[in-house]
Each structure stands twice: as C-alpha cells, then as structure tokens.
Design a protein around this motif. Structure first.
Motif, PDB file in Angstrom:
ATOM      1  N   MET A 209      29.117   7.907  70.943  1.00  0.00           N
ATOM      2  CA  MET A 209      27.740   7.413  70.934  1.00  0.00           C
ATOM      3  C   MET A 209      27.689   6.032  70.315  1.00  0.00           C
ATOM      4  O   MET A 209      28.183   5.822  69.226  1.00  0.00           O
ATOM      5  N   GLN A 210      27.056   5.117  71.013  1.00  0.00           N
ATOM      6  CA  GLN A 210      26.946   3.756  70.476  1.00  0.00           C
ATOM      7  C   GLN A 210      25.842   3.715  69.417  1.00  0.00           C
ATOM      8  O   GLN A 210      24.745   4.210  69.636  1.00  0.00           O
ATOM      9  N   THR A 211      26.169   3.177  68.260  1.00  0.00           N
ATOM     10  CA  THR A 211      25.165   3.059  67.219  1.00  0.00           C
ATOM     11  C   THR A 211      24.253   1.887  67.539  1.00  0.00           C
ATOM     12  O   THR A 211      24.699   0.859  68.000  1.00  0.00           O
ATOM     13  N   GLU A 212      22.941   2.063  67.285  1.00  0.00           N
ATOM     14  CA  GLU A 212      22.022   0.998  67.689  1.00  0.00           C
ATOM     15  C   GLU A 212      21.537   0.138  66.537  1.00  0.00           C
ATOM     16  O   GLU A 212      20.640  -0.675  66.701  1.00  0.00           O
ATOM     17  N   ALA A 213      22.101   0.343  65.339  1.00  0.00           N
ATOM     18  CA  ALA A 213      21.627  -0.436  64.199  1.00  0.00           C
ATOM     19  C   ALA A 213      21.809  -1.921  64.461  1.00  0.00           C
ATOM     20  O   ALA A 213      22.780  -2.333  65.078  1.00  0.00           O
ATOM     21  N   LYS A 214      20.877  -2.722  63.961  1.00  0.00           N
ATOM     22  CA  LYS A 214      20.943  -4.157  64.228  1.00  0.00           C
ATOM     23  C   LYS A 214      21.695  -4.886  63.125  1.00  0.00           C
ATOM     24  O   LYS A 214      22.128  -5.998  63.303  1.00  0.00           O
ATOM     25  N   THR A 215      21.779  -4.280  61.975  1.00  0.00           N
ATOM     26  CA  THR A 215      22.475  -4.946  60.880  1.00  0.00           C
ATOM     27  C   THR A 215      23.774  -4.211  60.563  1.00  0.00           C
ATOM     28  O   THR A 215      23.909  -3.023  60.825  1.00  0.00           O
ATOM     29  N   TRP A 216      24.707  -4.975  59.982  1.00  0.00           N
ATOM     30  CA  TRP A 216      26.033  -4.442  59.709  1.00  0.00           C
ATOM     31  C   TRP A 216      26.307  -4.438  58.211  1.00  0.00           C
ATOM     32  O   TRP A 216      25.705  -5.189  57.451  1.00  0.00           O
ATOM     33  N   GLY A 217      27.269  -3.600  57.833  1.00  0.00           N
ATOM     34  CA  GLY A 217      27.803  -3.666  56.480  1.00  0.00           C
ATOM     35  C   GLY A 217      29.104  -4.452  56.534  1.00  0.00           C
ATOM     36  O   GLY A 217      29.733  -4.562  57.586  1.00  0.00           O
ATOM     37  N   ALA A 218      29.492  -5.016  55.406  1.00  0.00           N
ATOM     38  CA  ALA A 218      30.805  -5.664  55.318  1.00  0.00           C
ATOM     39  C   ALA A 218      31.508  -5.136  54.088  1.00  0.00           C
ATOM     40  O   ALA A 218      30.906  -5.061  53.006  1.00  0.00           O
ATOM     41  N   TYR A 219      32.762  -4.728  54.265  1.00  0.00           N
ATOM     42  CA  TYR A 219      33.547  -4.218  53.149  1.00  0.00           C
ATOM     43  C   TYR A 219      34.725  -5.165  52.925  1.00  0.00           C
ATOM     44  O   TYR A 219      35.382  -5.588  53.887  1.00  0.00           O
ATOM     45  N   VAL A 220      34.974  -5.503  51.671  1.00  0.00           N
ATOM     46  CA  VAL A 220      36.114  -6.365  51.337  1.00  0.00           C
ATOM     47  C   VAL A 220      37.032  -5.601  50.388  1.00  0.00           C
ATOM     48  O   VAL A 220      36.588  -5.181  49.303  1.00  0.00           O
ATOM     49  N   GLN A 221      38.259  -5.379  50.801  1.00  0.00           N
ATOM     50  CA  GLN A 221      39.193  -4.617  49.970  1.00  0.00           C
ATOM     51  C   GLN A 221      40.022  -5.550  49.090  1.00  0.00           C
ATOM     52  O   GLN A 221      40.627  -6.514  49.587  1.00  0.00           O
ATOM     53  N   VAL A 222      40.020  -5.272  47.798  1.00  0.00           N
ATOM     54  CA  VAL A 222      40.860  -6.021  46.849  1.00  0.00           C
ATOM     55  C   VAL A 222      41.828  -5.006  46.229  1.00  0.00           C
ATOM     56  O   VAL A 222      41.448  -4.259  45.322  1.00  0.00           O
ATOM     57  N   PRO A 223      43.072  -4.953  46.708  1.00  0.00           N
ATOM     58  CA  PRO A 223      43.940  -3.815  46.376  1.00  0.00           C
ATOM     59  C   PRO A 223      44.780  -4.002  45.118  1.00  0.00           C
ATOM     60  O   PRO A 223      45.911  -3.529  45.064  1.00  0.00           O
ATOM     61  N   PHE A 224      44.237  -4.691  44.125  1.00  0.00           N
ATOM     62  CA  PHE A 224      45.024  -4.965  42.911  1.00  0.00           C
ATOM     63  C   PHE A 224      44.407  -4.260  41.701  1.00  0.00           C
ATOM     64  O   PHE A 224      43.184  -4.204  41.570  1.00  0.00           O
ATOM     65  N   CYS A 225      45.264  -3.772  40.831  1.00  0.00           N
ATOM     66  CA  CYS A 225      44.808  -3.109  39.601  1.00  0.00           C
ATOM     67  C   CYS A 225      45.666  -3.576  38.438  1.00  0.00           C
ATOM     68  O   CYS A 225      46.753  -4.099  38.638  1.00  0.00           O
ATOM     69  N   GLN A 226      45.174  -3.328  37.225  1.00  0.00           N
ATOM     70  CA  GLN A 226      45.953  -3.728  36.046  1.00  0.00           C
ATOM     71  C   GLN A 226      47.045  -2.704  35.720  1.00  0.00           C
ATOM     72  O   GLN A 226      48.092  -3.044  35.210  1.00  0.00           O
ATOM     73  N   THR A 227      46.736  -1.431  35.988  1.00  0.00           N
ATOM     74  CA  THR A 227      47.729  -0.355  35.811  1.00  0.00           C
ATOM     75  C   THR A 227      47.455   0.665  36.902  1.00  0.00           C
ATOM     76  O   THR A 227      46.465   0.544  37.624  1.00  0.00           O
ATOM     77  N   LYS A 228      48.317   1.652  37.010  1.00  0.00           N
ATOM     78  CA  LYS A 228      48.059   2.701  38.004  1.00  0.00           C
ATOM     79  C   LYS A 228      47.523   3.936  37.287  1.00  0.00           C
ATOM     80  O   LYS A 228      48.204   4.506  36.422  1.00  0.00           O
TER      81      LYS A 228
END
Ligand code: SF4
Length: 390
Positions: free
Chosen positions: A1-20
C-alpha cells in the motif's frame, strides 16, 4: 500500500559511543574522535546526492517535518558538524514551517554542556532525548554507562536553562542489580524531573551483547547473574504504567509516554507506516512502497560515499502480505490500536476468526472496529503480536 502522507521524516544515524554498554546490541563503535568529522561530511554528501537524485527522477518535493539524530551517541559530534548535517537536509529537501518542525538529538547526560545546548538550539534542534536508563549508580555502573545519577539532574537543568521545552528520557526495566525499590526510586525521580516524554524499555538480552555472552558462557564481569527475572521485569513495567499515569503522562505506545501534546511525532511515523529517509551507516528508509538500508560498517560507509559508490545493502519492495503484517505489528504497538475495518477493506482480508480467537484468550480487545492489545498484556506484547500474525 502506498502511503499518502505529504511530509517525511528524516533519520540520521551517528554510530559512535564512548564505551560499549553491557546490554547493547546496536551496530555502534568506540572510535577515535578524528573519525567524527569525516563521517559527518559523508552524511552531508549522502543527503545532498539523495536530494539531487530525487529531483532528477522527478519525484517531487519531499518536505521534511521531523528529524531524528539517533545512535550511538549523536551528542558526541561537534555542534558545528550537527548543524552542517541539518543544513544539508534543509537545503536538500526543505523543512516544514518552524512551528511544525520536530528536530530531536539523542544524547547521553554526561555529554551535555551549556555551550553545546545553546549551539544545538541555534542550529535548530528543539527536542533532546537523553539515555538516562536508571537513577541508581550501582545499576548505571554495572550497565557500563558513563554517567551517574547526578549527571542526569545536571543535564536536565542545563537543557532547561538553555531553553529546551521538549525533553525525552529513556529508562530500562531489568538492569543488573535493579530491585523493586531502586526501580520505584528511578520512576519517582523521573516524574520529579518531569521530562515531556518518557520511553521505558524492558531489558532483552541479545546474544551478541556482553551480557548475552556472559549469560551463555558464565562469569561475573558484567553482572549477568544479577539481572531480575522476566516476571520481575514485567512487574516493574506494570508498576511504571500506573505511576506515570498518576503523574499525568499519557501512555500512547507500548514503550512510550508523553505529557499531553508531546508524543514523539517522528516515531509515530514509523508506527503509522509514513515515509522517512535514513542517512548514515545502517540507516533505514521507507517510501511507502519499498524499504532500504545502508551498510552498517561506518568506515566502509564513509569510504563508499567518498568514492561515489552506493551504500545500500538491502532494498526490498514491500509485498501486500508484508504491508498487512506491518499494519498490524506496528499499528497495534499504539495503545489506541488500529481500525480493523479499514485494514480488512484495504487488504481485502477477513481477520474476524483470528481476532475472535485472540479475544477469547483475552489478548486483544475490540471497541467498535478499533482493535487494541489488552492493557494487561502489554508487557508480553511481542508474543501477542506473533499469535495474531501466525
Ligand atoms: S550509548 Fe546506546 S548505542 Fe552506545 S553502547 Fe550504550 S546502548 Fe549502545
């Protein structure tokens, strides 16, 4: 099913941490700070190229009204690098009007300073999501977190002073050494700090995490033996539900609560199957018809972008059957549930027998045509959803 929303979200991944952290199963790494700048450059380039490609394909405007910087620990990047990425999104795709934008930055409490907070506001961020996890220092230490209880109060104070009016905090039910008393204390302190939004996750032990490995192989370094039982974790979740309701929070998704008017608009897009574009290593995207994801390895991601090679690792057209599964699986995570009649009509299916069985078992409720998970089954929602889809 095609979504009809007119606006989008944007996600930016920053994959760094100080420790695990001991429980973490995300594709994140502890890398030299020198890699942060080039990574931000690569993300900017990916954004600009994606915007140009969209224009060349004549796909029309993709106005963005929510942006979410997640990780990892995005607050580790220099504010100027975060601003560069936001500016690239703004000029590449176009933002909705100021009052309509929700722009979130995830951060860890110990990384927050007054200088950074002011720079984030200046760059356009208007929401900060803090990985608090617990207000108990013994639990925080055992989980491998860098911050302590006092850092949480300090971070909240700094963000408020800077002018942030929308703060979210995450907590985890089930950390090693957590007791009923320490959990109640964490929830009480949380309600006192009164962030506008709260996420509570029940600890799941992934085999790839330090905790998971220790659970299988034995040992005491990561306190795997001090993890509360599944029943205790479910009880903690239920207790939090009652306490947060009493504190004025609306429970709107299995793991999420908000003061009135403060639901996470970005995350709602995921549960409602609205379109979003993901940038950065491992980021996922969905345009209403297909899903795709970038490669996880952040070094290879940056090199690929630099060399003009596609970073896409997977691309999949969502079939009708998969779209139906997603509607139910994602939609039912929201406490208001899904409109069963709309779904049956859209997908030309009859779910009445399956739903009747689940109602008999007390797993779901039907109010008119609105199908919801039974409130007392939310802590075992994954099992219920699997039953529904089987
Ligand atoms: S800060 Fe978050 S992403 Fe980073 S290691 Fe801890 S849990 Fe994982």
């Amino acid at each position: 099913m095609q979504t009809e929303a007119k606006t989008w979200g944007a996600y930016v991944q920053v994959p760094f941490c100080q420790t695990k952290c001991t429980y973490c199963n995300f594709h994140t790494g502890v890398v030299s700070r020198e890699r942060y700048g080039p990574y931000a450059d690569a993300v900017c380039r990916e954004i600009t190229e994606a915007a140009t490609a969209r224009e060349l394909r004549g796909e029309g405007a993709a106005t963005i009204d929510t942006v979410y910087f997640g990780g990892g620990t995005p607050s580790l990047l220099e504010p100027v690098a975060l601003k560069r990425i936001l500016d690239a999104l703004r000029s590449g795709f176009g933002f909705a009007r100021d009052g309509e934008m929700e722009i979130t930055l995830e951060g860890d409490p110990e990384t927050i300073t007054g200088e950074k907070a002011a720079a984030w506001l200046g760059a356009g961020f208007n929401r900060v999501s803090l990985g608090v996890q617990s207000f108990n220092d013994i639990e925080l230490k055992a989980a491998g977190r860098m911050h302590r209880r006092s850092d949480i109060f300090a971070a909240a104070e700094i963000l408020r002073q800077a002018g942030f009016r929308n703060i979210s905090m995450d907590l985890i039910a089930g950390l090693a050494h957590q007791t009923r008393e320490s959990w109640e204390e964490s929830i009480a302190r949380l309600a006192e700090v009164r962030p506008e939004h709260i996420s509570i996750y029940m600890l799941e032990i992934d085999e790839g995490s330090h905790l998971g490995k220790e659970s299988l192989a034995g040992g005491s370094r990561y306190s795997a033996g001090a993890i509360p039982s599944d029943d205790a974790i479910a009880d903690s979740y239920e207790w939090a539900r009652v306490a947060l309701r009493a504190a004025g929070y609306e429970h709107y998704e299995i793991s999420n609560w908000g003061l009135p008017g403060f639901r996470s608009r970005h995350n709602l897009k995921y549960w409602r199957r609205e379109p979003y574009l993901g940038f950065g290593a491992g980021a996922h995207s969905f345009d209403g018809a297909k899903r795709w994801a970038n490669r996880h390895d952040s070094a290879r991601y940056a090199t690929n972008i630099e060399q003009g090679i596609s970073t896409r690792e997977q691309e999949q057209v969502v079939t009708r059957a998969e779209a139906l599964e997603e509607e139910l699986f994602l939609g039912l995570r929201q406490l208001e549930g899904v409109d069963l009649a709309r779904i049956e009509n859209s997908y030309d299916v009859d779910l009445s027998t399956r739903v009747a069985e689940l109602r008999e078992q007390g797993l779901v409720e039907l109010h008119g045509t609105q199908l919801k998970l039974a409130p007392d089954r939310l802590s075992v929602s994954n099992g219920v959803l699997v039953e529904l889809l089987s």
